[in-house]
Write a protein that holds these residues in place. Structure first.
Motif, mmCIF file in Angstrom:
data_model
loop_
_atom_site.group_PDB
_atom_site.id
_atom_site.type_symbol
_atom_site.label_atom_id
_atom_site.label_comp_id
_atom_site.label_asym_id
_atom_site.label_seq_id
_atom_site.Cartn_x
_atom_site.Cartn_y
_atom_site.Cartn_z
ATOM 1 N N PRO A 182 -96.504 3.680 73.818
ATOM 2 C CA PRO A 182 -95.871 3.842 75.131
ATOM 3 C C PRO A 182 -94.450 3.295 75.197
ATOM 4 C CG PRO A 182 -97.537 2.107 75.187
ATOM 5 C CD PRO A 182 -97.653 2.764 73.849
ATOM 6 N N LYS A 183 -94.149 2.347 74.311
ATOM 7 C CA LYS A 183 -92.843 1.697 74.447
ATOM 8 C C LYS A 183 -91.847 2.137 73.370
ATOM 9 C CE LYS A 183 -94.739 -2.473 74.670
ATOM 10 N NZ LYS A 183 -94.845 -3.928 74.856
ATOM 11 N N VAL A 184 -92.198 3.222 72.678
ATOM 12 C CA VAL A 184 -91.324 3.709 71.600
ATOM 13 C C VAL A 184 -90.896 5.139 71.897
ATOM 14 C CG1 VAL A 184 -91.119 4.122 69.113
ATOM 15 C CG2 VAL A 184 -92.614 2.286 69.945
ATOM 16 N N SER A 185 -89.610 5.385 71.892
ATOM 17 C CA SER A 185 -89.121 6.760 72.040
ATOM 18 C C SER A 185 -88.378 7.159 70.780
ATOM 19 C CB SER A 185 -88.135 6.882 73.202
ATOM 20 O OG SER A 185 -88.676 6.315 74.362
ATOM 21 N N LEU A 186 -88.736 8.299 70.249
ATOM 22 C CA LEU A 186 -88.028 8.837 69.091
ATOM 23 C C LEU A 186 -87.758 10.302 69.365
ATOM 24 C CD1 LEU A 186 -87.045 8.752 66.079
ATOM 25 C CD2 LEU A 186 -89.369 9.439 65.458
ATOM 26 N N LEU A 187 -86.526 10.689 69.417
ATOM 27 C CA LEU A 187 -86.201 12.101 69.575
ATOM 28 C C LEU A 187 -84.786 12.355 69.091
ATOM 29 C CD1 LEU A 187 -85.846 12.851 73.414
ATOM 30 C CD2 LEU A 187 -85.668 10.626 72.371
ATOM 31 N N ASN A 188 -84.410 13.631 69.100
ATOM 32 C CA ASN A 188 -83.075 13.925 68.599
ATOM 33 C C ASN A 188 -82.049 13.692 69.692
ATOM 34 O OD1 ASN A 188 -84.173 16.354 69.800
ATOM 35 N ND2 ASN A 188 -82.243 17.323 69.180
ATOM 36 N N LEU A 189 -80.837 13.376 69.260
ATOM 37 C CA LEU A 189 -79.783 12.980 70.188
ATOM 38 C C LEU A 189 -79.489 14.066 71.218
ATOM 39 C CD1 LEU A 189 -77.482 10.887 70.887
ATOM 40 C CD2 LEU A 189 -76.041 12.148 69.288
ATOM 41 N N ALA A 190 -79.373 15.319 70.769
ATOM 42 C CA ALA A 190 -79.008 16.400 71.684
ATOM 43 C C ALA A 190 -80.020 16.506 72.825
ATOM 44 C CB ALA A 190 -78.903 17.717 70.931
ATOM 45 N N THR A 191 -81.286 16.396 72.508
ATOM 46 C CA THR A 191 -82.323 16.451 73.526
ATOM 47 C C THR A 191 -82.267 15.204 74.421
ATOM 48 O OG1 THR A 191 -83.724 17.697 72.029
ATOM 49 C CG2 THR A 191 -84.810 16.701 73.923
ATOM 50 N N ALA A 192 -82.100 14.049 73.763
ATOM 51 C CA ALA A 192 -82.081 12.795 74.517
ATOM 52 C C ALA A 192 -80.969 12.795 75.563
ATOM 53 C CB ALA A 192 -81.899 11.617 73.564
ATOM 54 N N LEU A 193 -79.830 13.389 75.216
ATOM 55 C CA LEU A 193 -78.691 13.380 76.140
ATOM 56 C C LEU A 193 -78.912 14.289 77.347
ATOM 57 C CD1 LEU A 193 -75.745 13.425 73.573
ATOM 58 C CD2 LEU A 193 -76.364 11.541 75.087
ATOM 59 N N THR A 194 -79.793 15.255 77.185
ATOM 60 C CA THR A 194 -80.012 16.180 78.298
ATOM 61 C C THR A 194 -81.248 15.826 79.113
ATOM 62 O OG1 THR A 194 -81.153 17.611 76.747
ATOM 63 C CG2 THR A 194 -78.864 18.145 77.225
ATOM 64 N N ASP A 195 -81.960 14.796 78.662
ATOM 65 C CA ASP A 195 -83.189 14.401 79.345
ATOM 66 C C ASP A 195 -82.835 13.518 80.538
ATOM 67 O OD1 ASP A 195 -85.615 13.552 80.184
ATOM 68 O OD2 ASP A 195 -86.290 12.770 78.249
ATOM 69 N N GLU A 196 -82.865 14.103 81.699
ATOM 70 C CA GLU A 196 -82.441 13.347 82.872
ATOM 71 C C GLU A 196 -83.602 12.624 83.550
ATOM 72 O OE1 GLU A 196 -80.385 16.316 85.085
ATOM 73 O OE2 GLU A 196 -78.736 16.361 83.642
ATOM 74 N N SER A 197 -84.790 12.900 83.066
ATOM 75 C CA SER A 197 -85.962 12.360 83.743
ATOM 76 C C SER A 197 -86.255 10.914 83.361
ATOM 77 C CB SER A 197 -87.184 13.216 83.410
ATOM 78 O OG SER A 197 -87.411 13.132 82.010
ATOM 79 N N SER A 198 -85.620 10.413 82.300
ATOM 80 C CA SER A 198 -85.969 9.062 81.847
ATOM 81 C C SER A 198 -84.741 8.168 81.814
ATOM 82 C CB SER A 198 -86.576 9.139 80.456
ATOM 83 O OG SER A 198 -85.573 9.514 79.541
ATOM 84 N N ASP A 199 -84.957 6.941 81.327
ATOM 85 C CA ASP A 199 -83.839 5.997 81.225
ATOM 86 C C ASP A 199 -83.069 6.204 79.931
ATOM 87 O OD1 ASP A 199 -85.652 4.990 83.061
ATOM 88 O OD2 ASP A 199 -86.384 3.475 81.621
ATOM 89 N N LEU A 200 -83.501 7.185 79.162
ATOM 90 C CA LEU A 200 -82.905 7.351 77.842
ATOM 91 C C LEU A 200 -81.398 7.509 77.900
ATOM 92 C CD1 LEU A 200 -85.126 9.632 75.622
ATOM 93 C CD2 LEU A 200 -84.111 7.428 75.034
ATOM 94 N N ALA A 201 -80.948 8.373 78.796
ATOM 95 C CA ALA A 201 -79.510 8.622 78.866
ATOM 96 C C ALA A 201 -78.761 7.333 79.183
ATOM 97 C CB ALA A 201 -79.213 9.704 79.900
ATOM 98 N N ASP A 202 -79.394 6.491 80.056
ATOM 99 C CA ASP A 202 -78.772 5.202 80.375
ATOM 100 C C ASP A 202 -78.704 4.311 79.146
ATOM 101 O OD1 ASP A 202 -78.421 5.880 82.949
ATOM 102 O OD2 ASP A 202 -80.177 4.785 83.723
ATOM 103 N N ASN A 203 -79.820 4.266 78.448
ATOM 104 C CA ASN A 203 -79.873 3.466 77.229
ATOM 105 C C ASN A 203 -78.777 3.886 76.268
ATOM 106 O OD1 ASN A 203 -81.761 1.369 76.974
ATOM 107 N ND2 ASN A 203 -83.445 2.844 77.044
ATOM 108 N N ILE A 204 -78.663 5.187 76.084
ATOM 109 C CA ILE A 204 -77.672 5.683 75.135
ATOM 110 C C ILE A 204 -76.270 5.313 75.611
ATOM 111 C CG2 ILE A 204 -76.732 7.764 74.054
ATOM 112 C CD1 ILE A 204 -79.593 8.952 74.302
ATOM 113 N N ALA A 205 -76.037 5.492 76.900
ATOM 114 C CA ALA A 205 -74.716 5.161 77.443
ATOM 115 C C ALA A 205 -74.373 3.694 77.205
ATOM 116 C CB ALA A 205 -74.677 5.470 78.935
ATOM 117 N N ASN A 206 -75.384 2.825 77.285
ATOM 118 C CA ASN A 206 -75.138 1.395 77.110
ATOM 119 C C ASN A 206 -74.848 1.000 75.661
ATOM 120 O OD1 ASN A 206 -75.417 0.774 79.779
ATOM 121 N ND2 ASN A 206 -77.625 0.422 79.655
#
Lengths: 447, 259
Positions: free
Chosen positions: A110-134
């Motif tokens: 539950p606490k591990v996310s692994l995906l490709n960057l292009a997808t991660a950047l377009t995923d607006e539903s999670s905190d991923l984009a925030d994480n990446i921005a940080n």
């Protein structure tokens, strides 16, 4: 926007800049990313690709790389022959594009996310984009070079691994990059950008494999950022098995907080010209970095490794162990810089670089650089360049082992000291077999 | 088995052996004693085929063959074994791997098939017990981090594994405490056989309390100056080497360079 990418003349900065208009990297809807990319592109227009006039690149012969034309390739449907079945989590990229059809995206907890960057950047539903921005670009040094800014500008894919606090990923994560030449006129260039964010008390093991079709010419420009927070453990492997005609320019940039442990293993077996810049900032007390490197050079290969460890705060340890074996006309460069800041008392830093030269035409350059501004520290380093030990040779031959086999055994043993530092059984076994296959022809069953 | 005739040897251009004659037959144990620098180690090294040892005059015949024609590994395959005075540490090559390579190389030389993994394991465990070596040492890198005694025991283990016809033991007793000396000697004695010859090179008589030689030779100044039975060793112990003439320290310093 044209569907077909323009051809880029490597040695002309304008050519890269102009070409930028014709590609559409993922995440351009994100203002922060767009700003970073535009800045990077401007910087590149000033810097261009590095050359022998740049101090840090004076030993790196980029003539062949620059004499080529490149194009950013379109996604392909090719299935790489080297890809083997796996039951481990795995992401596959072909010519820099993520291939979901070849990837195994497993549930990693539950606490591990692994995906490709292009997808991660377009995923607006999670905190991923925030994480990446940080984190995106935060571990890169201020003083940089053309390839790395080009990567920031152009990178459209790679992997993103985020471990939330306390997350322990038991499975070994595998990332495979394949490249193959596409056309006669222009060679493929791929700019890969990876991001590992290991939050407090998390653990992961990740293996990057960089491979290419036999004989194909391409340029792989790959950056991995590793951010290890308090007490995080990251075991990172980079296995370079590029095509014999390929160029690989790589960077691994690591930021470490207190008590974090990062291991970076850098195994260079392929590529015509390859270079890795591995930088680590030890920003929190008790942090430990281990850098292990093994280079097997043959034919006219040129392999560069440039490492920098910044001891910023007290009580950190760094352990660097690089070995090179050169045959034929191959060349290697090792630069190991250790900077101990004035405040970084009780630093313990060790660096070893041993080079084994098997041919009179091979050349190894070793350049340890220690800059110590604190007074209560323990720093040691050693660099050797030499041939196989005559006493060891006679010892083995006096036991009935022929000279050729004795040489192979001793060469393998030299390499194996790096392999022995690998704690993941599967990776160690695989590499032992690979190295044995290359160095111990006919004697593989001894190991 | 071994016939050394008027042997002259130079090491790095300096003459060390100046006319050595020695004949060793199957089943015999010979001890070669002498002061430091007399050329004892040179003699064993030149028989084993070490590079840098030049035969300027005379000959070494082994089983009717001229040894100078053979490479070190060929001599080993023909049954010559040298237990080193200073066994070499080889990090990254395990004892098992080295011995497996050695045995299979010798078998190939004799036109035999490779030893199976199972047979090899059985043999090496049995022989390790002979020199009281713990089995975990077998997986460790050759001599790496071994104590002086463990290194010498490891030499005897290798000898036991390779079953030579002619074993040269170069100062095997040096650096051993009394317990280790006993273990090493037991190993050597267990390997004595009617078709195996041994040449013990030693500075001290002490080893010969445990391994009783058939012949004792005194090497001094690059020549064998006296030969006799085991009583000669005792006489030497009592009177010291000074009663023999012709000692030189040149060889000692050169042997140190070579090592």
């Amino acid at each position: 926007m044209s569907a077909k990418a323009m051809t880029i003349v490597a040695d002309e900065a304008d050519s890269w800049v102009d070409n930028y208009q014709s590609i559409s990297p993922a995440g351009n809807h994100l203002p922060w990313l767009q700003a970073q990319r535009e800045n990077a592109l401007k910087r590149f227009a000033q810097l261009g690709l590095p050359g022998i006039r740049d101090e840090q690149w004076r030993y790196t012969n980029l003539r062949a790389l620059k004499s080529n034309a490149y194009s950013v390739s379109a996604p392909s449907s090719l299935i790489p022959s080297q890809l083997e079945e796996t039951d481990q989590p795995r992401l596959v990229f072909v010519n820099g594009h993520f291939r979901s059809d070849l990837s195994e995206l497993k549930e990693l907890g539950p606490k591990v996310s692994l995906l490709n960057l292009a997808t991660a950047l377009t995923d607006e539903s999670s905190d991923l984009a925030d994480n990446i921005a940080n984190y995106f670009g935060k571990s890169l040094p201020q003083e940089t070079h053309g390839f790395s800014v080009l990567n920031t500008a152009y990178a459209r894919d790679g992997y993103v691994l985020v471990l939330e606090p306390g997350a322990v990923c038991e499975q070994v994560i595998e990332i495979c990059y394949f490249n193959h030449g596409e056309s006669q006129e222009a060679n493929t260039v791929s700019h890969i950008r990876n991001l590992i964010i290991a939050k407090a008390n998390s653990q992961c093991t990740i293996v990057e494999r960089h491979m290419g079709d036999d004989g194909s010419v391409y340029l792989s420009n790959a950056i991995t950022e590793i951010h290890a927070h308090e007490n995080a453990h990251v075991d990172h492997y980079k296995l370079l098995r590029e095509s014999d005609n390929a160029f690989h320019i790589g960077g691994v940039y690591i930021n470490q907080d207190s008590s974090s442990h990062v291991k970076n293993h850098n195994i260079a077996l392929g590529g015509l010209v390859s270079r890795n810049d591995i930088y680590c900032n030890l920003n929190g007390q008790g942090a430990h970095i281990e850098m292990n490197g093994l280079v097997l050079g043959k034919n006219r290969q040129h392999v560069d490794n440039h490492t920098e460890v910044h001891h910023v705060v007290p009580n950190c340890t760094s352990d660097e162990y690089y070995k090179t074996i050169l045959d034929d006309h191959s060349r290697s460069v090792f630069r190991g810089r250790i900077i101990v800041a004035e405040d970084a008392q009780l630093t313990n830093a060790d660096q070893q670089n041993n080079n084994l030269i098997l041919s009179p035409h091979a050349e190894a350059d070793s350049k340890p650089q220690l800059e110590i501004y604190a007074d209560d520290v323990k720093c040691s380093h050693g660099a050797t360049v030499g041939q196989l030990d005559a006493k060891s040779m006679f010892y083995l031959r006096s036991r009935g082992i022929d000279a050729e086999s004795a040489r192979a055994l001793l060469t393998f043993a030299f390499a194996n000291e790096v392999i022995d530092r690998i704690k993941v059984d599967a990776v160690r076994t695989e590499l032992t077999q690979t190295i044995a296959g290359q160095l111990l022809a006919g004697l593989e069953d001894l190991v | 088995m071994l016939k050394v005739t008027n042997l002259h040897v130079s090491v790095f251009g300096t003459s060390i052996l100046k006319g050595v004659d020695l004949e060793v037959n199957a089943g015999e144990v010979h001890a070669i004693m002498g002061p430091n620098g007399s050329g004892k180690s040179t003699l064993s090294n030149v028989i084993a085929g070490r590079d840098g040892y030049e035969i300027t005059e005379g000959s070494i015949e082994y089983m009717g063959k001229d040894l100078s024609e053979l490479e070190a590994e060929e001599r080993a395959c023909e049954g010559i074994f040298l237990a080193f005075q200073y066994p070499v540490e080889i990090p990254g090559v395990s004892n098992m791997a080295m011995l497996k390579a050695a045995i299979n190389s010798m078998r190939k030389h004799r036109g035999e098939k490779e030893m199976t993994a199972g047979d090899f394991l059985k043999l090496i465990r049995e022989r390790a017990d002979l020199v009281e070596m713990k089995h975990e040492f077998l997986k460790r890198s050759v001599n790496e981090g071994f104590s002086g005694g463990e290194k010498k025991r490891n030499e005897i283990l290798q000898m036991a594994m390779l079953e030579p016809k002619l074993a040269l033991l170069d100062e095997t007793d040096s650096g051993l405490d009394i317990d280790a000396l006993k273990i090493v000697s037991q190993g050597v004695n267990a390997l004595r056989s009617p078709d195996r010859a041994m040449v013990l090179v030693t500075h001290y008589q002490r080893l010969l309390d445990y391994i009783i030689p058939d012949h004792v030779h005194v090497l001094a100044g690059g020549r064998i100056v006296k030969s006799g039975d085991k009583s000669l060793a005792l006489e030497l112990e009592e009177k010291g080497y000074s009663w023999l003439e012709g000692g030189t320290n040149a060889a000692a310093s050169l042997e140190q360079v070579a090592n």
